[in-house]
Design a protein around this motif. Structure first.
Motif, PDB file in Angstrom:
ATOM      1  N   LEU A 294      14.420  57.588  -7.058  1.00  0.00           N
ATOM      2  CA  LEU A 294      14.604  58.085  -5.697  1.00  0.00           C
ATOM      3  C   LEU A 294      15.786  59.049  -5.640  1.00  0.00           C
ATOM      4  CD1 LEU A 294      13.898  57.949  -2.626  1.00  0.00           C
ATOM      5  CD2 LEU A 294      15.717  56.243  -2.454  1.00  0.00           C
ATOM      6  N   GLY A 295      16.860  58.754  -6.406  1.00  0.00           N
ATOM      7  CA  GLY A 295      18.011  59.651  -6.435  1.00  0.00           C
ATOM      8  C   GLY A 295      17.605  61.053  -6.862  1.00  0.00           C
ATOM      9  N   ALA A 296      16.730  61.142  -7.878  1.00  0.00           N
ATOM     10  CA  ALA A 296      16.247  62.444  -8.339  1.00  0.00           C
ATOM     11  C   ALA A 296      15.467  63.151  -7.230  1.00  0.00           C
ATOM     12  CB  ALA A 296      15.376  62.261  -9.574  1.00  0.00           C
ATOM     13  N   LYS A 297      14.587  62.426  -6.599  1.00  0.00           N
ATOM     14  CA  LYS A 297      13.783  63.006  -5.520  1.00  0.00           C
ATOM     15  C   LYS A 297      14.665  63.396  -4.334  1.00  0.00           C
ATOM     16  CE  LYS A 297      10.100  61.611  -2.309  1.00  0.00           C
ATOM     17  NZ  LYS A 297       9.077  60.580  -2.016  1.00  0.00           N
ATOM     18  N   MET A 298      15.633  62.534  -3.979  1.00  0.00           N
ATOM     19  CA  MET A 298      16.463  62.787  -2.808  1.00  0.00           C
ATOM     20  C   MET A 298      17.316  64.033  -2.978  1.00  0.00           C
ATOM     21  SD  MET A 298      17.018  61.221   0.168  1.00  0.00           S
ATOM     22  CE  MET A 298      17.050  59.435   0.026  1.00  0.00           C
ATOM     23  N   MET A 299      17.925  64.189  -4.157  1.00  0.00           N
ATOM     24  CA  MET A 299      18.777  65.354  -4.372  1.00  0.00           C
ATOM     25  C   MET A 299      17.957  66.635  -4.415  1.00  0.00           C
ATOM     26  SD  MET A 299      21.899  64.352  -4.299  1.00  0.00           S
ATOM     27  CE  MET A 299      21.264  63.308  -2.981  1.00  0.00           C
ATOM     28  N   THR A 300      16.707  66.541  -4.870  1.00  0.00           N
ATOM     29  CA  THR A 300      15.839  67.714  -4.898  1.00  0.00           C
ATOM     30  C   THR A 300      15.387  68.074  -3.484  1.00  0.00           C
ATOM     31  OG1 THR A 300      15.085  66.949  -7.064  1.00  0.00           O
ATOM     32  CG2 THR A 300      13.870  68.749  -6.074  1.00  0.00           C
ATOM     33  N   LEU A 301      15.065  67.062  -2.695  1.00  0.00           N
ATOM     34  CA  LEU A 301      14.747  67.298  -1.291  1.00  0.00           C
ATOM     35  C   LEU A 301      15.933  67.920  -0.560  1.00  0.00           C
ATOM     36  CD1 LEU A 301      12.885  63.962  -0.448  1.00  0.00           C
ATOM     37  CD2 LEU A 301      11.937  66.259  -0.086  1.00  0.00           C
ATOM     38  N   GLU A 302      17.098  67.342  -0.780  1.00  0.00           N
ATOM     39  CA  GLU A 302      18.287  67.805  -0.067  1.00  0.00           C
ATOM     40  C   GLU A 302      18.627  69.247  -0.433  1.00  0.00           C
ATOM     41  OE1 GLU A 302      22.800  66.910  -0.817  1.00  0.00           O
ATOM     42  OE2 GLU A 302      21.929  65.212   0.257  1.00  0.00           O
ATOM     43  N   CYS A 303      18.566  69.566  -1.723  1.00  0.00           N
ATOM     44  CA  CYS A 303      18.923  70.914  -2.152  1.00  0.00           C
ATOM     45  C   CYS A 303      17.939  71.940  -1.620  1.00  0.00           C
ATOM     46  CB  CYS A 303      18.989  70.977  -3.675  1.00  0.00           C
ATOM     47  SG  CYS A 303      19.704  72.508  -4.297  1.00  0.00           S
ATOM     48  N   GLY A 304      16.660  71.640  -1.698  1.00  0.00           N
ATOM     49  CA  GLY A 304      15.661  72.568  -1.175  1.00  0.00           C
ATOM     50  C   GLY A 304      15.800  72.776   0.324  1.00  0.00           C
ATOM     51  N   MET A 305      16.111  71.688   1.021  1.00  0.00           N
ATOM     52  CA  MET A 305      16.338  71.759   2.457  1.00  0.00           C
ATOM     53  C   MET A 305      17.516  72.676   2.779  1.00  0.00           C
ATOM     54  SD  MET A 305      17.404  68.567   4.902  1.00  0.00           S
ATOM     55  CE  MET A 305      16.368  67.471   3.946  1.00  0.00           C
ATOM     56  N   ARG A 306      18.569  72.568   1.952  1.00  0.00           N
ATOM     57  CA  ARG A 306      19.749  73.420   2.159  1.00  0.00           C
ATOM     58  C   ARG A 306      19.426  74.881   1.872  1.00  0.00           C
ATOM     59  NH1 ARG A 306      24.297  71.318  -1.461  1.00  0.00           N
ATOM     60  NH2 ARG A 306      25.458  72.972  -0.398  1.00  0.00           N
ATOM     61  N   PHE A 307      18.644  75.146   0.814  1.00  0.00           N
ATOM     62  CA  PHE A 307      18.240  76.521   0.533  1.00  0.00           C
ATOM     63  C   PHE A 307      17.463  77.105   1.712  1.00  0.00           C
ATOM     64  CE2 PHE A 307      18.199  75.585  -4.288  1.00  0.00           C
ATOM     65  CZ  PHE A 307      19.456  76.150  -4.462  1.00  0.00           C
ATOM     66  N   LEU A 308      16.530  76.311   2.261  1.00  0.00           N
ATOM     67  CA  LEU A 308      15.713  76.805   3.362  1.00  0.00           C
ATOM     68  C   LEU A 308      16.546  76.991   4.631  1.00  0.00           C
ATOM     69  CD1 LEU A 308      13.002  77.674   4.427  1.00  0.00           C
ATOM     70  CD2 LEU A 308      12.414  75.266   4.812  1.00  0.00           C
ATOM     71  N   ALA A 309      17.448  76.054   4.901  1.00  0.00           N
ATOM     72  CA  ALA A 309      18.319  76.189   6.077  1.00  0.00           C
ATOM     73  C   ALA A 309      19.175  77.444   5.967  1.00  0.00           C
ATOM     74  CB  ALA A 309      19.193  74.947   6.232  1.00  0.00           C
ATOM     75  N   ASP A 310      19.664  77.731   4.766  1.00  0.00           N
ATOM     76  CA  ASP A 310      20.488  78.928   4.571  1.00  0.00           C
ATOM     77  C   ASP A 310      19.648  80.187   4.760  1.00  0.00           C
ATOM     78  OD1 ASP A 310      23.063  79.964   4.081  1.00  0.00           O
ATOM     79  OD2 ASP A 310      22.572  80.370   1.988  1.00  0.00           O
ATOM     80  N   TYR A 311      18.413  80.151   4.273  1.00  0.00           N
ATOM     81  CA  TYR A 311      17.514  81.289   4.471  1.00  0.00           C
ATOM     82  C   TYR A 311      17.275  81.538   5.962  1.00  0.00           C
ATOM     83  CZ  TYR A 311      13.189  84.045   4.367  1.00  0.00           C
ATOM     84  OH  TYR A 311      12.245  85.008   4.558  1.00  0.00           O
ATOM     85  N   LEU A 312      17.037  80.463   6.708  1.00  0.00           N
ATOM     86  CA  LEU A 312      16.794  80.604   8.143  1.00  0.00           C
ATOM     87  C   LEU A 312      18.030  81.079   8.894  1.00  0.00           C
ATOM     88  CD1 LEU A 312      14.724  77.330   8.744  1.00  0.00           C
ATOM     89  CD2 LEU A 312      13.839  79.676   8.581  1.00  0.00           C
ATOM     90  N   SER A 313      19.224  80.781   8.331  1.00  0.00           N
ATOM     91  CA  SER A 313      20.475  81.109   9.011  1.00  0.00           C
ATOM     92  C   SER A 313      21.073  82.442   8.576  1.00  0.00           C
ATOM     93  CB  SER A 313      21.497  79.991   8.770  1.00  0.00           C
ATOM     94  OG  SER A 313      20.999  78.750   9.236  1.00  0.00           O
ATOM     95  N   GLY A 314      20.390  83.147   7.691  1.00  0.00           N
ATOM     96  CA  GLY A 314      20.893  84.452   7.282  1.00  0.00           C
ATOM     97  C   GLY A 314      21.627  84.475   5.972  1.00  0.00           C
ATOM     98  N   ASP A 315      21.411  83.451   5.129  1.00  0.00           N
ATOM     99  CA  ASP A 315      21.987  83.439   3.767  1.00  0.00           C
ATOM    100  C   ASP A 315      23.513  83.548   3.791  1.00  0.00           C
ATOM    101  OD1 ASP A 315      19.278  83.531   2.613  1.00  0.00           O
ATOM    102  OD2 ASP A 315      19.267  85.600   3.342  1.00  0.00           O
ATOM    103  N   THR A 316      24.128  82.623   4.487  1.00  0.00           N
ATOM    104  CA  THR A 316      25.583  82.670   4.646  1.00  0.00           C
ATOM    105  C   THR A 316      26.329  81.742   3.691  1.00  0.00           C
ATOM    106  OG1 THR A 316      25.500  80.954   6.366  1.00  0.00           O
ATOM    107  CG2 THR A 316      25.366  83.251   7.091  1.00  0.00           C
ATOM    108  N   TYR A 317      25.627  80.852   2.982  1.00  0.00           N
ATOM    109  CA  TYR A 317      26.286  79.876   2.115  1.00  0.00           C
ATOM    110  C   TYR A 317      26.077  80.209   0.643  1.00  0.00           C
ATOM    111  CZ  TYR A 317      27.787  75.357   0.236  1.00  0.00           C
ATOM    112  OH  TYR A 317      28.417  74.368  -0.470  1.00  0.00           O
ATOM    113  N   PHE A 318      24.830  80.248   0.195  1.00  0.00           N
ATOM    114  CA  PHE A 318      24.533  80.508  -1.204  1.00  0.00           C
ATOM    115  C   PHE A 318      24.475  82.016  -1.468  1.00  0.00           C
ATOM    116  CE2 PHE A 318      22.429  76.384  -0.377  1.00  0.00           C
ATOM    117  CZ  PHE A 318      23.090  75.599  -1.319  1.00  0.00           C
ATOM    118  N   ALA A 319      25.056  82.434  -2.566  1.00  0.00           N
ATOM    119  CA  ALA A 319      24.987  83.844  -2.952  1.00  0.00           C
ATOM    120  C   ALA A 319      23.534  84.205  -3.264  1.00  0.00           C
ATOM    121  CB  ALA A 319      25.865  84.103  -4.166  1.00  0.00           C
ATOM    122  N   THR A 320      23.102  85.359  -2.795  1.00  0.00           N
ATOM    123  CA  THR A 320      21.721  85.796  -3.007  1.00  0.00           C
ATOM    124  C   THR A 320      21.704  87.210  -3.587  1.00  0.00           C
ATOM    125  OG1 THR A 320      21.609  86.603  -0.719  1.00  0.00           O
ATOM    126  CG2 THR A 320      20.783  84.383  -1.143  1.00  0.00           C
TER     127      THR A 320
END
Length: 371
Positions: A294-320
């Motif tokens: 579950l830890g593997a699945k949870m961290m993958t869910l969380e990271c993907g969610m963060r990538f998508l949230a950053d995309y929706l917010s204008g890419d302000t966190y992760f370098a693109t």
């Protein structure tokens, strides 16, 4: 030197470097900090401009790193070596940002993709050993450098807010991805609830255990040092295990555009589990072992969610590097979660087998000691 080089050279001159600076060039591929390689006529160093938007409390961040690296050195472990500024501080600030310097750890390599199961097994052992060492460290000394960093329910709340705000009008084109993360809402609280009710022990964790945060010896390919200590905080071992699997048990980089190349490898999962659990066998609890998949699945869910949230917010966190970069990253994480879910029974069986092999080994050792 160019104008930029000259500015960086001025920064470098404010640290206690050995030798005259010969060159300063961009280094690595990190998402958060700006990193440069300094070469003098005597040795090499890593210069970083820290991202103060992500890590606003620079003083506490560097205090955490100073405490942890000092403790690891006292245990005879190779670790990051902070180079102090000319006035003895662990970092300095100017109009361009907050800067720090580490000694470059020579004759090492790191991997962005796992080359073979043996290397990944060693990586698991390295992070397991890292947690073992820090089990003797007083975690109360550490400051939380990013609030709610692996608090998945909190990340989900942030995600929902990004969807609701839809700052750039991108949500309509991402409906399948958004629906995917909403459909998994029931699993997000499991680890945090375990920490709250005590069924999962609180440990000092690295919290960013990608394979490229381990420096391997260039000759032996054995782990030498764990780097990128900005997110050292109290948490669950499932965070560290899960993020390693998310990154390392994938057959492709996290920004691979061709999803046909992206797969979750149960054999790499097995190799890492053998290394990680092998080091932590004396302290891992039954509940922690049960939740490793579950830890593997949870961290993958969380990271993907963060990538998508950053995309929706204008890419302000992760370098693109291009407009859809974070969306591409999100797609790889969704593909990995889907394959993890298809492999859940296999993952559970692997953990059970690794735990049982350790129990058999312990019993055999005890039998030998009694003879």
């Amino acid at each position: 030197m160019s104008r930029v080089d000259t500015e960086l050279a001025l920064i470098a001159s404010r640290f206690q470097l050995e030798g005259a600076v010969q060159s300063i060039s961009p280094y690595g591929d990190g998402h958060i900090n700006d990193t440069y390689l300094i070469t003098t006529d005597q040795r090499r160093y890593i210069l970083q401009r820290m991202n103060t938007d992500v890590f606003p409390d620079t003083k506490s961040l560097m205090r955490n790193i100073e405490l942890v690296t000092g403790f690891l050195k006292s245990q005879g472990k190779e670790t990051l070596d902070i180079i102090r500024s000319n006035d003895g501080a662990t970092y300095l600030e100017d109009s361009a940002g907050a800067w720090r310097v580490y000694a470059f750890i020579e004759h090492t390599i790191s991997y962005n993709l796992v080359p073979n199961a043996s290397v990944f097994r060693d990586a698991g052992a390295a992070f397991g050993d890292f947690q073992n060492e820090l089990a003797r460290f007083d975690a109360s000394q550490l400051t939380e450098t990013i609030a709610h960093f692996h608090d998945t329910p909190h990340r989900f709340a942030d995600f929902k807010a990004a969807v609701q705000k839809d700052e750039l009008g991108r949500a309509a084109s991402c409906k399948p991805e958004i629906d995917f993360y909403y459909a998994h809402a029931d699993v997000y609280p499991i680890i945090m609830d375990g920490l709250k009710d005590g069924s999962l022990p609180l440990r000092v964790t690295h919290n960013d255990t990608k394979l490229n945060n381990i420096l391997m010896d260039a000759t032996t390919h054995k782990a030498r040092a764990i780097i990128d200590l900005d997110t050292i905080m109290p948490g669950s071992m499932l965070f560290d295990f899960g993020d390693s699997i998310r990154f390392g048990a994938s057959t492709a980089l996290e920004d691979e555009c061709d999803l046909d190349k992206v797969h979750f490898s149960t054999e790499l999962f097995r190799a890492y589990t053998e290394g990680f659990v092998g080091e932590l066998r004396q302290s891992i609890t039954a509940r922690e072992a049960q939740l490793l998949p579950l830890g593997a699945k949870m961290m993958t869910l969380e990271c993907g969610m963060r990538f998508l949230a950053d995309y929706l917010s204008g890419d302000t966190y992760f370098a693109t590097d291009y407009p859809e970069h974070n969306l591409v990253r999100c797609h790889t994480q969704i593909k990995l979660v889907q394959e993890m879910e298809a492999s859940e029974g296999r993952m559970d069986a692997i953990v059970e087998a690794v735990m049982e092999s350790g129990s058999a080994e312990t019993a055999e050792n005890a039998k030998g000691d009694a003879l």
